[in-house]
Design an enzyme around this catalytic site. Structure first.
Site, PDB file in Angstrom:
ATOM      1  CG  ASN A 293      -1.943   1.161   1.381  1.00 20.65           C
ATOM      2  OD1 ASN A 293      -1.559   1.989   0.243  1.00 20.65           O
ATOM      3  ND2 ASN A 293      -2.348   1.373   2.478  1.00 20.65           N
TER       4      ASN A 293
ATOM      5  CE  LYS B 234      -0.580   3.539   4.470  1.00 20.41           C
ATOM      6  NZ  LYS B 234      -0.722   3.695   6.049  1.00 20.41           N
TER       7      LYS B 234
ATOM      8  CG  HIS C  18      -6.218   2.032   4.663  1.00 19.46           C
ATOM      9  ND1 HIS C  18      -5.763   3.036   5.390  1.00 19.46           N
ATOM     10  CD2 HIS C  18      -4.919   1.306   4.616  1.00 19.46           C
ATOM     11  CE1 HIS C  18      -4.553   2.701   6.253  1.00 19.46           C
ATOM     12  NE2 HIS C  18      -4.266   1.692   5.670  1.00 19.46           N
TER      13      HIS C  18
ATOM     14  CD  GLU D 117      -3.419   5.646   6.236  1.00 25.76           C
ATOM     15  OE1 GLU D 117      -3.260   5.662   5.157  1.00 25.76           O
ATOM     16  OE2 GLU D 117      -2.695   5.312   7.001  1.00 25.76           O
TER      17      GLU D 117
ATOM     18  CD  GLU E 288      -4.101  -2.223   7.056  1.00 17.63           C
ATOM     19  OE1 GLU E 288      -2.988  -2.513   6.466  1.00 17.63           O
ATOM     20  OE2 GLU E 288      -4.771  -1.252   6.687  1.00 17.63           O
TER      21      GLU E 288
ATOM     22  N   GLY F 143       1.834   2.604  10.851  1.00 18.09           N
ATOM     23  CA  GLY F 143       2.737   3.583  10.628  1.00 18.09           C
ATOM     24  C   GLY F 143       3.449   4.032  11.874  1.00 18.09           C
TER      25      GLY F 143
ATOM     26  CB  SER G  52       4.455  -1.505  12.149  1.00 15.77           C
ATOM     27  OG  SER G  52       4.100  -0.165  12.437  1.00 15.77           O
TER      28      SER G  52
HETATM   29  P1  PGA Z   1       2.399   0.572   7.899  1.00 17.37           P
HETATM   30  O1  PGA Z   1       0.731   0.828   7.009  1.00 17.37           O
HETATM   31  O2  PGA Z   1       3.002  -0.822   7.153  1.00 17.37           O
HETATM   32  O3  PGA Z   1       3.108   1.644   7.232  1.00 17.37           O
HETATM   33  O4  PGA Z   1       2.010   0.442   9.117  1.00 17.37           O
HETATM   34  C1  PGA Z   1      -0.094  -0.357   6.744  1.00 17.37           C
HETATM   35  C2  PGA Z   1      -1.315   0.192   6.000  1.00 17.37           C
HETATM   36  O5  PGA Z   1      -1.632   1.200   6.550  1.00 17.37           O
HETATM   37  O6  PGA Z   1      -1.871  -0.310   5.337  1.00 17.37           O
END
Ligand code: PGA
Length: 253
Positions: A9, A11, A97, A99, A169, A175, A215
């Site tokens: 991903n 983003k 997601h 976000e 998630e 993140g 992460s």
């Molecule tokens: P991350 O993000 O691996 O940077 O924690 C995962 C995601 O949001 O899909």
């Protein structure tokens, strides 16, 4: 055997030349995909055609969208529909997601509509769920995630649900560098599978790939993916580093 999936991903990251370089670097790494394994790149939509060209002819490698709109076409300035993505060769679309839920106010009901739109054109929704820290600290993560799944997916038929990939998630692990332990991941993945089994039966629940996200990196992927109900990962930060993502692909069961 269920599909094992390493999904990147990206983003809202990278310029076009950086995107091209990263794809070239990934292609140059040593990575192996068995017949039941897939690598999926959810890139910013403006780079989808580039990524599809670059990755053409690679077995079990796909380019995904990070989101889509619920309607097929019309006066929705700035939006991109599932049929539009399908028309350029996209077969997977990430939906819900955290976000998108948090910054763009996407509700369970809206995500149910988007899921229908993706399935209607024969594509695969990668449906995200997961709890914030406060819910985890209160010990209510199972019922929180169960509600997300019920509200957005339980209207689907048996045939439709087998086409959905679920990504769990935990928001507190995205993140942040904090990962759920492999035991925490296994516990809630098994719970998610039991929720799906309660609605669709065990044999259908056993066909649904459930990815872990939050992460994931080269150093922890193998241990997390080794859990029986973890079928791969949805990877943000580490997917922007070619060697990291290649190692994550190679950590699939
Ligand atoms: P991350 O993000 O691996 O940077 O924690 C995962 C995601 O949001 O899909």
């Amino acid at each position: 055997m269920r599909k094992q999936i390493a999904a990147a991903n990206w983003k809202m990251n990278l310029s076009v030349s950086e995107a091209e370089t990263l794809l070239d670097q990934i292609l140059a790494t040593e990575h192996h995909l068995a017949a039941n394994q897939e690598a999926i790149f959810a890139v910013p939509s403006i780079y989808i055609s580039l990524a599809i060209q670059k990755l053409a002819g690679k077995n079990n490698v796909y380019v995904a969208a990070q989101n889509c709109y619920s309607k097929s076409n019309g006066a929705f300035t700035g939006e991109i529909s599932a049929p539009m993505y399908a028309s350029v060769g996209v077969k997977h679309i990430v939906l819900g997601h955290s976000e998108r839920r948090e910054y763009f106010g996407e509700s369970d009901a809206f995500l149910a509509e988007k899921t229908d739109a993706v399935l209607a054109i024969g594509s695969t929704p990668i449906f995200c769920c997961g709890e914030p820290l406060s819910i985890r600290e209160a010990g209510s993560q199972n019922s929180f995630v169960e509600t997300q799944l019920k509200n957005s997916l339980f209207h689907l038929s048996e045939e439709q649900i087998t086409k959905v990939v679920i990504a769990y998630e935990p928001i507190w692990a995205i993140g942040t560098g904090k990962t759920a332990t492999s035991e925490q991941a296994q516990e809630i993945h098994a719970y998610i599978r039991s929720v799906m089994a309660s609605k669709y039966g065990q044999s259908i629940a056993d066909q649904i790939s459930i990815l872990y996200g939050g992460s994931v990196k080269a150093a922890n992927a193998k241990e997390i993916f080794s859990q029986p109900d973890v079928d791969g990962g949805l990877v943000g930060g580490a997917s922007l580093i070619a060697t990291e993502f290649a190692a994550i692909i190679n950590a699939l069961k």
